[in-house]
Design an enzyme around this catalytic site. Structure first.
Site, PDB file in Angstrom:
ATOM      1  CG  ASP A   1      -1.623  -1.264   1.301  1.00 40.76           C
ATOM      2  OD1 ASP A   1      -2.230  -1.762   0.443  1.00 40.76           O
ATOM      3  OD2 ASP A   1      -1.692  -1.799   2.445  1.00 40.76           O
TER       4      ASP A   1
ATOM      5  CD  GLU B   1      -8.954  -3.152  -0.790  1.00 37.43           C
ATOM      6  OE1 GLU B   1      -9.779  -3.362   0.212  1.00 37.43           O
ATOM      7  OE2 GLU B   1      -7.920  -3.904  -0.932  1.00 37.43           O
TER       8      GLU B   1
END
Length: 539
Positions: free
Chosen positions: A74, A227
């Site tokens: 991420d 997401e």
């Protein structure tokens, strides 16, 4: 360079999986009759840095992914003048949210950790700078889930104590500033909420503003799971880059989609060419690619940073990847790196910093956060550790790695060994581990009379220990095959411990948790353990 044993296995698996889907027999990988898609292209070997660790920069104007090897999921990247800063999900490791620094997008050095207080399992954050102040928006899985904000006037801190924003139903925030100067957090699921002018609280309620593009029903994915939204403004457009398809699961699941709008307030139109990144064949070197950000390089070229699993090496977690992009005449962008298995011409300009850091440690200083992290630490966990006369002194707690909060580091090599001299106090137990989480780990510990074998996350055999309270231990991880050696004379002679292990299944798709298998050390039982001359070397 030819395929490694693990890559060959991954390619063979790809051929077998394709055959199962098609109903036709699979040929062995590498035979003349193998489908072309199942022949993974060999790549040149990586260049080597500290401790022989693999690094991306090949030194000839090219680089070879991964950008940052090992678990760096991420990626949240910030361009700040001529400097670039990046941080990653740190989950249950503290100190967490280590800030990495680069001047050229290819070579990165760790600086300091921004988060020291355990507020839960830290997921995908947003790292921003607004009007001279740095901000971190931090989602955590806890009871309840929440999103926190922390700020600093310098990238090295001090960072403020995290403040709850009371957002319990969302993850993966992304800070964005609208054309009218208002500040917003974009959230998972196509939602957003307004921020106060100082960025430290929310205004109003969460609103739904975007319906993400949906893949065909016959694609093999983990789940829809929109997401990781990232917002970037380029020209007259705002671009919203989102991950769908699930973070792990099938290697073809995780992907990158994009939408754009003239205004941050919408409406958003999906790119007709979605997805812009996706693993499409199991023979590719990088699986489950997603959570992408865009950034401009020193030479004005544009790049995307995202993460992916290395074929056959789920145990290394999601590694950071760098992909060149090009802007198209109709105002979209396209990724140009393909499956990222081959060297790529690096961006020009920017001073190259020495990449990474030594993982070997003489313990003259205690590098918590930049190198070492505790797993699920208590409020006073850091007080357990100190350095003294060239030794790491670690106070004992718990009975085993499962409840002793091991001290770990991120190793991004596919084969490596690490060793350390260990001395325990009466009643103490200590050792070296390969640690996924408190339910799944392996390694070896010892007390003054017996060894304790750690395997499958449980304590198994307890053979006699002829070395007493002091020995040197070495653990080798050779593409998931584990061997342990012991020495009673500080490494001059070694004897192999009579228990081998295989750990290719110690990963998220077996256990969950989004973590990686990490080298570490632990101290349990009573007293304090002393660790000296920790040496790491990639093989």
């Amino acid at each position: 360079m030819g395929l490694s044993r693990r890559e060959a296995l991954g390619t063979a698996f790809a051929g077998g999986a394709a055959a199962m889907l098609s109903g036709t027999p699979a040929r062995a990988a590498g035979t003349s009759g193998a489908p072309e898609a199942c022949k993974a292209r060999p790549a040149p070997d990586w260049k080597r840095g500290f401790d022989n660790q693999r690094i991306a920069d090949l030194g000839d104007g090219r680089f070879l992914n991964p950008l940052l090897a090992g678990d760096h999921p991420d990626p949240a990247i910030l361009k700040d003048g001529r400097d670039y800063y990046m941080t990653f999900s740190s989950f249950d490791s503290y100190p967490g949210l280590t800030i990495w620094h680069s001047r050229d997008l290819v070579n990165w050095q760790p600086r300091k950790a921004a988060l020291s207080r355990n507020i839960g399992s830290v997921w995908a954050v947003s790292l921003e700078k607004h009007k001279g102040r740095y901000f971190l928006y931090i989602p955590v899985k806890a009871t309840p889930n929440d999103i926190y904000v922390s700020w600093a006037d310098h990238i090295d801190g001090p960072w403020s104590d995290p403040k709850s924003l009371g957002l319990h139903e969302h993850i993966d925030p992304c800070h964005a500033v609208a054309e009218d100067g208002s500040r917003w957090l974009f959230l998972s699921g196509g939602d957003r909420i307004r921020l106060s002018d100082d960025g430290l609280s929310t205004v109003g309620k969460v609103e739904h503003v975007y319906d993400p593009w949906r893949y065909p029903d016959d694609w093999d994915v983990e789940s829809f799971s929109p997401e990781g939204p990232k917002i970037v403004r380029h020209g007259n457009w705002y671009y919203q880059i989102t991950a769908v398809g699930g973070t792990a699961g099938p290697p073809t699941g995780h992907m990158v989609i994009v939408a754009r709008s003239r205004s941050l307030h919408g409406p958003w139109e999906n790119d007709p060419a979605n997805p812009v990144v996706r693993t499409t064949d199991l023979s590719e070197r990088w699986w489950s690619r997603g959570h992408a950000s865009l950034v401009e390089a020193p030479d004005g070229s544009w790049w995307s940073v995202y993460h992916g699993f290395e074929n056959g090496f789920w145990t290394l977690g999601r590694q950071a990847l760098l992909d060149p992009i090009e802007w198209t005449a109709d105002g979209w962008f396209r990724m140009k790196g393909g499956d990222l298995s081959q060297p790529i011409a690096r961006p020009k300009g920017g001073a190259a910093l020495p990449h990474g850091q030594p993982l070997s440690d003489d313990f003259r200083t205690l590098q918590l956060g930049a190198k070492w992290n505790f797993f699920q630490p208590g409020p006073d966990e850091a007080a357990r550790a100190r350095v003294e006369n060239g030794a790491l002194v670690l106070k004992a707690t718990g009975k085993a790695p499962s409840d002793s909060s091991p001290l770990m580091l991120i190793a991004g090599d596919r084969a490596y060994q690490f060793e350390c001299s260990i001395e325990i106090a009466p009643g103490g137990t200590a050792g070296l581990v390969l640690f996924y989480d408190d339910k799944l780990y392996c390694g070896l510990g010892f007390d003054e009379t017996r060894f304790v074998t750690h395997q499958y996350g449980i304590e198994r055999g307890r053979p006699a220990n002829p070395y007493g309270r002091r020995l040197r231990m070495r653990v080798a991880n050779k593409e998931h095959v584990i061997a342990i050696h012991l020495s009673g004379d500080e490494g001059r002679t070694w004897k192999r411990f009579d228990r081998g292990m295989e750990v290719s299944g110690y990963h998220h798709n077996v256990r969950g948790g989004f973590l990686m298998l990490r080298p570490g050390l632990y101290s349990a039982g009573a007293g304090e353990a002393r660790f000296r001359d920790f040496r790491y070397r990639a093989l």
